[in-house]
Design a protein around this motif. Structure first.
Motif, PDB file in Angstrom:
ATOM      1  N   PRO A 200       6.013   9.776 -56.688  1.00  0.00           N
ATOM      2  CA  PRO A 200       5.062   9.498 -55.605  1.00  0.00           C
ATOM      3  C   PRO A 200       3.678   9.139 -56.168  1.00  0.00           C
ATOM      4  O   PRO A 200       3.380   9.398 -57.331  1.00  0.00           O
ATOM      5  CB  PRO A 200       5.001  10.816 -54.829  1.00  0.00           C
ATOM      6  N   TRP A 201       2.847   8.613 -55.300  1.00  0.00           N
ATOM      7  CA  TRP A 201       1.494   8.210 -55.711  1.00  0.00           C
ATOM      8  C   TRP A 201       0.652   9.439 -56.069  1.00  0.00           C
ATOM      9  O   TRP A 201      -0.128   9.427 -57.008  1.00  0.00           O
ATOM     10  CB  TRP A 201       0.867   7.443 -54.544  1.00  0.00           C
ATOM     11  N   GLN A 202       0.829  10.506 -55.300  1.00  0.00           N
ATOM     12  CA  GLN A 202       0.106  11.756 -55.576  1.00  0.00           C
ATOM     13  C   GLN A 202       0.961  12.924 -55.108  1.00  0.00           C
ATOM     14  O   GLN A 202       1.623  12.834 -54.066  1.00  0.00           O
ATOM     15  CB  GLN A 202      -1.239  11.748 -54.841  1.00  0.00           C
TER      16      GLN A 202
ATOM     17  N   ALA B 234     -10.339  24.051 -56.306  1.00  0.00           N
ATOM     18  CA  ALA B 234     -11.133  24.804 -55.320  1.00  0.00           C
ATOM     19  C   ALA B 234     -10.836  24.331 -53.899  1.00  0.00           C
ATOM     20  O   ALA B 234     -10.913  25.115 -52.953  1.00  0.00           O
ATOM     21  CB  ALA B 234     -12.629  24.670 -55.621  1.00  0.00           C
ATOM     22  N   ILE B 235     -10.496  23.044 -53.743  1.00  0.00           N
ATOM     23  CA  ILE B 235     -10.179  22.565 -52.386  1.00  0.00           C
ATOM     24  C   ILE B 235      -8.670  22.549 -52.124  1.00  0.00           C
ATOM     25  O   ILE B 235      -8.209  22.044 -51.111  1.00  0.00           O
ATOM     26  CB  ILE B 235     -10.802  21.183 -52.083  1.00  0.00           C
ATOM     27  N   ARG B 236      -7.920  23.137 -53.057  1.00  0.00           N
ATOM     28  CA  ARG B 236      -6.474  23.312 -52.798  1.00  0.00           C
ATOM     29  C   ARG B 236      -6.162  24.776 -52.502  1.00  0.00           C
ATOM     30  O   ARG B 236      -5.008  25.161 -52.363  1.00  0.00           O
ATOM     31  CB  ARG B 236      -5.645  22.772 -53.952  1.00  0.00           C
TER      32      ARG B 236
ATOM     33  N   PRO C 267      -4.165  10.459 -59.089  1.00  0.00           N
ATOM     34  CA  PRO C 267      -5.547  10.805 -58.720  1.00  0.00           C
ATOM     35  C   PRO C 267      -5.714  12.324 -58.583  1.00  0.00           C
ATOM     36  O   PRO C 267      -4.754  13.017 -58.255  1.00  0.00           O
ATOM     37  CB  PRO C 267      -5.740  10.138 -57.352  1.00  0.00           C
ATOM     38  N   PHE C 268      -6.920  12.781 -58.831  1.00  0.00           N
ATOM     39  CA  PHE C 268      -7.206  14.221 -58.712  1.00  0.00           C
ATOM     40  C   PHE C 268      -8.625  14.378 -58.194  1.00  0.00           C
ATOM     41  O   PHE C 268      -9.532  13.729 -58.682  1.00  0.00           O
ATOM     42  CB  PHE C 268      -7.039  14.884 -60.089  1.00  0.00           C
ATOM     43  N   PRO C 269      -8.843  15.218 -57.183  1.00  0.00           N
ATOM     44  CA  PRO C 269     -10.179  15.300 -56.587  1.00  0.00           C
ATOM     45  C   PRO C 269     -11.201  15.988 -57.489  1.00  0.00           C
ATOM     46  O   PRO C 269     -10.849  16.922 -58.215  1.00  0.00           O
ATOM     47  CB  PRO C 269      -9.944  16.140 -55.320  1.00  0.00           C
ATOM     48  N   GLY C 270     -12.434  15.547 -57.426  1.00  0.00           N
ATOM     49  CA  GLY C 270     -13.517  16.134 -58.225  1.00  0.00           C
ATOM     50  C   GLY C 270     -13.612  17.663 -58.086  1.00  0.00           C
ATOM     51  O   GLY C 270     -13.679  18.362 -59.100  1.00  0.00           O
ATOM     52  N   PRO C 271     -13.617  18.198 -56.850  1.00  0.00           N
ATOM     53  CA  PRO C 271     -13.745  19.656 -56.702  1.00  0.00           C
ATOM     54  C   PRO C 271     -12.489  20.414 -57.158  1.00  0.00           C
ATOM     55  O   PRO C 271     -12.445  21.642 -57.135  1.00  0.00           O
ATOM     56  CB  PRO C 271     -13.963  19.862 -55.204  1.00  0.00           C
ATOM     57  N   ALA C 272     -11.485  19.658 -57.549  1.00  0.00           N
ATOM     58  CA  ALA C 272     -10.281  20.200 -58.182  1.00  0.00           C
ATOM     59  C   ALA C 272      -9.594  21.272 -57.337  1.00  0.00           C
ATOM     60  O   ALA C 272      -9.560  21.174 -56.117  1.00  0.00           O
ATOM     61  CB  ALA C 272     -10.636  20.686 -59.583  1.00  0.00           C
TER      62      ALA C 272
HETATM   63  P1  XMP Z   1      -8.187  12.458 -48.599  1.00  0.00           P
HETATM   64  O1  XMP Z   1      -7.883  13.924 -48.669  1.00  0.00           O
HETATM   65  O2  XMP Z   1      -9.550  12.162 -48.073  1.00  0.00           O
HETATM   66  O3  XMP Z   1      -8.180  11.969 -50.104  1.00  0.00           O
HETATM   67  O4  XMP Z   1      -7.138  11.671 -47.872  1.00  0.00           O
HETATM   68  C1  XMP Z   1      -8.108  10.625 -50.513  1.00  0.00           C
HETATM   69  C2  XMP Z   1      -8.026  10.599 -52.032  1.00  0.00           C
HETATM   70  O5  XMP Z   1      -9.251  11.053 -52.593  1.00  0.00           O
HETATM   71  C3  XMP Z   1      -9.051  12.246 -53.352  1.00  0.00           C
HETATM   72  N1  XMP Z   1     -10.178  13.137 -53.028  1.00  0.00           N
HETATM   73  C4  XMP Z   1     -11.275  13.272 -53.761  1.00  0.00           C
HETATM   74  N2  XMP Z   1     -11.633  12.708 -54.920  1.00  0.00           N
HETATM   75  N3  XMP Z   1     -13.656  13.936 -54.902  1.00  0.00           N
HETATM   76  C5  XMP Z   1     -12.816  13.050 -55.501  1.00  0.00           C
HETATM   77  O6  XMP Z   1     -13.131  12.570 -56.577  1.00  0.00           O
HETATM   78  C6  XMP Z   1     -13.382  14.536 -53.725  1.00  0.00           C
HETATM   79  O7  XMP Z   1     -14.162  15.334 -53.204  1.00  0.00           O
HETATM   80  C7  XMP Z   1     -12.121  14.187 -53.137  1.00  0.00           C
HETATM   81  N4  XMP Z   1     -11.500  14.571 -51.998  1.00  0.00           N
HETATM   82  C8  XMP Z   1     -10.325  13.911 -51.953  1.00  0.00           C
HETATM   83  C9  XMP Z   1      -7.710  12.796 -52.934  1.00  0.00           C
HETATM   84  O8  XMP Z   1      -7.100  13.568 -53.951  1.00  0.00           O
HETATM   85  C10 XMP Z   1      -6.952  11.527 -52.597  1.00  0.00           C
HETATM   86  O9  XMP Z   1      -6.410  10.908 -53.757  1.00  0.00           O
END
Ligand code: XMP
Length: 315
Positions: free
Chosen positions: A233-235, A195-197, A188-193
């Protein structure tokens, strides 16, 4: 038993019959949107346009890889470099929620601009079952008129096409495999990519540091897993901390940044445990990061917190 090939054939036929005119999709390179783009493209050919927005926060090689993958899948697509706009919009912004909001809004503006040029009447979205079940949605047709799709202005009047809306993630992965897409196993990878790392303001420089650190963490962990030293790992990723600390480079005192490495195991992201990575793997990540970015990073730490109390990402 879910039959991926049957699902593909049915959806391609249905979309071909139901969707007239032009359609657009925001392609992120993730599994859901790529599967959707591939499916709809089989039914619609060049009447579908996939728009990939390069925000400047993508991982190393990601934009080029997505571009290649969409080409190989035969998806008509456009890569839009909007990175200057994103870095401008985030000048001085450090609050995580504000970052997310600005990034989300900017995405809609860029996407809207590109969609209008293509004169589309349909918006394809990679919504999957948990997305709408969790948000309390009832039964709904796959294709439905919608006036405020994902924040896009009502006057665009886009009708929504959601070919994956009855599938769960493991089924989407099966479809991806049936389409011979390598995204099937992506983490999985967060939408804001990225920028939030970056804790603090995302600048070209800070994003470049975390991009390199993420690439190294991913490579070392994947190499160790492939060699049977650990389970994947999962992520897993890296985060750039805003603290600087004292170190030595050769004989010279250094004052560099700290990278935190994070790796977790989880089933659904609601809770997670930190991954018990072998120390030799952590050591190779640390050595490579500090060697590759000698002037910038002089300390690497490993995050040993579960979720809860922490979250998976740091912002
Ligand atoms: P957290 O940090 O809340 O993340 O434990 C749970 C899972 O969601 C991903 N994540 C996001 N995915 N937009 C996304 O599409 C977001 O703003 C966002 N924030 C967190 C995170 O990578 C993890 O897999």
């Amino acid at each position: 038993m879910f039959d991926a090939q049957k699902f593909i054939d049915q959806q391609v036929k249905k979309i071909g019959e139901d969707v007239k005119g032009r359609a657009i999709i925001a392609a992120s390179g993730g599994v859901d949107s790529t599967v959707c783009a591939a499916l709809v493209s089989r039914a619609m050919g060049d009447r579908l346009l996939a728009i990939y927005v390069d925000t400047g926060f993508m991982r190393k090689g990601e934009t080029a890889n997505v571009d290649k993958m969409l080409s190989r899948l035969g998806v008509n697509h456009r890569v839009v470099d909007a990175s200057d706009e994103y870095f401008d919009a985030l000048k001085g912004v450090t609050d995580p929620e504000r970052k997310r909001k600005i990034i989300g809004e900017k995405f809609i503006r860029v996407f809207e601009r590109e969609a209008k040029k293509f004169d589309a009447s349909y918006l394809v979205q990679g919504t999957i079952a948990p997305d709408w079940i969790e948000s309390g949605g009832g039964l709904r047709d796959t294709i439905k008129s919608h006036h405020n799709v994902g924040g896009l202005p009502a006057d665009m009047n886009l009708k929504l096409v959601e070919p994956l809306r009855d599938l769960y993630k493991d089924e989407v992965r099966k479809v991806a495999r049936a389409l011979k897409m390598e995204v099937a196993e992506k983490q999985p990878f967060p939408g804001p990519a990225l920028a939030i790392r970056v804790m603090g303001e995302p600048t070209r420089e800070s994003v470049a540091i975390v991009r390199e650190a993420c690439a190294i963490a991913e490579e070392e962990i994947e190499k160790a897993a492939a060699a049977g030293k650990m389970k994947l790992p999962w992520q897993y990723f890296a985060v750039l901390l805003p603290v600087r600390s004292v170190g030595v480079q050769g004989d010279i005192r250094a004052y560099g940044y700290t990278i935190a490495v994070r790796a977790v195991d989880s089933v659904d992201a609601m809770s997670a445990v930190y991954a018990k990575i072998p120390h030799e793997v952590l050591e190779s990540i640390s050595t490579r990061i500090t060697n590759t970015m000698k002037e910038k990073v002089n300390r690497v730490v490993y995050d040993i917190t579960d979720k809860p109390p922490a979250t998976i990402e740091w912002e």
